[in-house]
Scaffold this motif. Structure first.
Motif, mmCIF file in Angstrom:
data_model
loop_
_atom_site.group_PDB
_atom_site.id
_atom_site.type_symbol
_atom_site.label_atom_id
_atom_site.label_comp_id
_atom_site.label_asym_id
_atom_site.label_seq_id
_atom_site.Cartn_x
_atom_site.Cartn_y
_atom_site.Cartn_z
ATOM 1 N N LEU A 109 -0.562 -0.438 3.951
ATOM 2 C CA LEU A 109 -0.906 0.151 5.247
ATOM 3 C C LEU A 109 -2.157 -0.514 5.799
ATOM 4 O O LEU A 109 -3.238 -0.411 5.220
ATOM 5 C CB LEU A 109 -1.112 1.659 5.097
ATOM 6 N N GLY A 129 5.496 0.854 12.218
ATOM 7 C CA GLY A 129 5.506 2.210 11.673
ATOM 8 C C GLY A 129 4.106 2.759 11.499
ATOM 9 O O GLY A 129 3.263 2.120 10.882
ATOM 10 N N TYR A 131 1.889 5.422 9.780
ATOM 11 C CA TYR A 131 1.914 6.364 8.665
ATOM 12 C C TYR A 131 0.529 6.920 8.333
ATOM 13 O O TYR A 131 0.406 7.735 7.416
ATOM 14 C CB TYR A 131 2.515 5.681 7.434
ATOM 15 N N VAL A 145 6.909 5.378 1.296
ATOM 16 C CA VAL A 145 5.654 5.547 2.021
ATOM 17 C C VAL A 145 5.361 7.038 2.168
ATOM 18 O O VAL A 145 6.103 7.766 2.829
ATOM 19 C CB VAL A 145 5.713 4.882 3.412
ATOM 20 N N GLN A 146 4.280 7.476 1.526
ATOM 21 C CA GLN A 146 3.796 8.840 1.716
ATOM 22 C C GLN A 146 2.835 8.817 2.891
ATOM 23 O O GLN A 146 1.764 8.228 2.816
ATOM 24 C CB GLN A 146 3.074 9.331 0.458
ATOM 25 N N SER A 147 3.213 9.432 3.997
ATOM 26 C CA SER A 147 2.370 9.391 5.189
ATOM 27 C C SER A 147 1.215 10.373 5.074
ATOM 28 O O SER A 147 1.263 11.351 4.317
ATOM 29 C CB SER A 147 3.189 9.713 6.435
ATOM 30 N N ALA A 153 8.679 8.366 3.994
ATOM 31 C CA ALA A 153 9.612 7.426 4.602
ATOM 32 C C ALA A 153 10.046 6.381 3.582
ATOM 33 O O ALA A 153 9.270 5.994 2.703
ATOM 34 C CB ALA A 153 8.977 6.742 5.812
ATOM 35 N N GLU A 164 12.803 0.947 8.846
ATOM 36 C CA GLU A 164 12.729 2.232 8.162
ATOM 37 C C GLU A 164 14.155 2.729 7.915
ATOM 38 O O GLU A 164 14.972 2.785 8.823
ATOM 39 C CB GLU A 164 11.948 3.253 8.992
ATOM 40 N N ARG A 167 13.602 9.168 6.592
ATOM 41 C CA ARG A 167 12.380 9.912 6.286
ATOM 42 C C ARG A 167 12.714 11.377 6.096
ATOM 43 O O ARG A 167 13.754 11.861 6.549
ATOM 44 C CB ARG A 167 11.310 9.744 7.366
#
Length: 202
Positions: A109, A129, A131, A145-147, A153, A164, A167
């Protein structure tokens, strides 16, 4: 710094690598002796873990406009260690997230937006994206991906472009914690709740 120490083998030698307040440092796991040190610019709030890579290389990144650097760690026949900078780039500024590596590309990120960087050049291949300051782990060819907002996601781990795959809303509220994966079971949490998600088979 806030980054955790990690045991790694570089140039055939076991060592503990950590991103501390002064830079990236490696220590002998037996007696703590410093083996090598790579100074780091900018703020001291270092959270992202060093990424130990094939070829005795270590990648490190941080936020606050700093970006990332790829180091090569060299051990001479007499046992002396040197650190060479292969490249530095502002194309991936990982403030909280840990960066992952797959097939010659780095994913993480960049100030909250997912990015892919070429390991050979440090140049960004894509960015997409939003996040926030979450976390990223690699599951085969998929980025989990932990937002920061709590949703999870799944993103294709490919240098060809951002895609993507899906999610799911997992948690409520700010989420900075790192997810854990066991088989297809994904465990996520923040300071208020935890959840288990069964990922689809690939």
């Amino acid at each position: 710094g806030y980054a955790s120490p990690a045991l790694a083998t570089i140039a055939g030698v076991a060592q503990v690598v950590v991103f501390d307040a002064d830079g990236v440092t490696a220590h002998d796991p037996g007696d703590g002796t410093e083996l090598w040190h790579a100074p780091w610019p900018g703020q001291t709030q270092h959270t992202s873990q060093p990424v130990v890579l094939p070829g005795d290389r270590v990648y490190q990144s941080s936020g606050y406009g700093v970006g990332g650097t790829l180091f090569e760690i060299v051990r001479s026949p007499d046992g002396a260690w040197t650190v060479e900078t292969l490249w530095s780039s502002r194309d991936l500024k990982a403030k909280f997230t840990n960066v992952v590596h797959r097939d010659g590309f780095l994913y993480g990120l960049d100030d909250g937006i997912l990015a892919c960087v070429d390991l050979d050049t440090g140049k960004r291949r894509w960015k997409g994206g939003r996040y926030g300051h979450g976390q990223v782990i690699l599951a085969d060819d998929v980025l989990v991906v932990q937002s920061e907002k709590g949703f999870v996601a799944l993103v294709e781990a490919s240098p060809d472009g951002y895609r993507e795959l899906g999610r799911v809303d997992a948690l409520d509220g700010k989420t900075w914690n790192h997810p854990a994966l066991s088989g297809r079971r994904l465990l996520v949490r923040n300071d208020r709740e935890a959840a288990r998600i069964d990922l689809p088979p690939r």
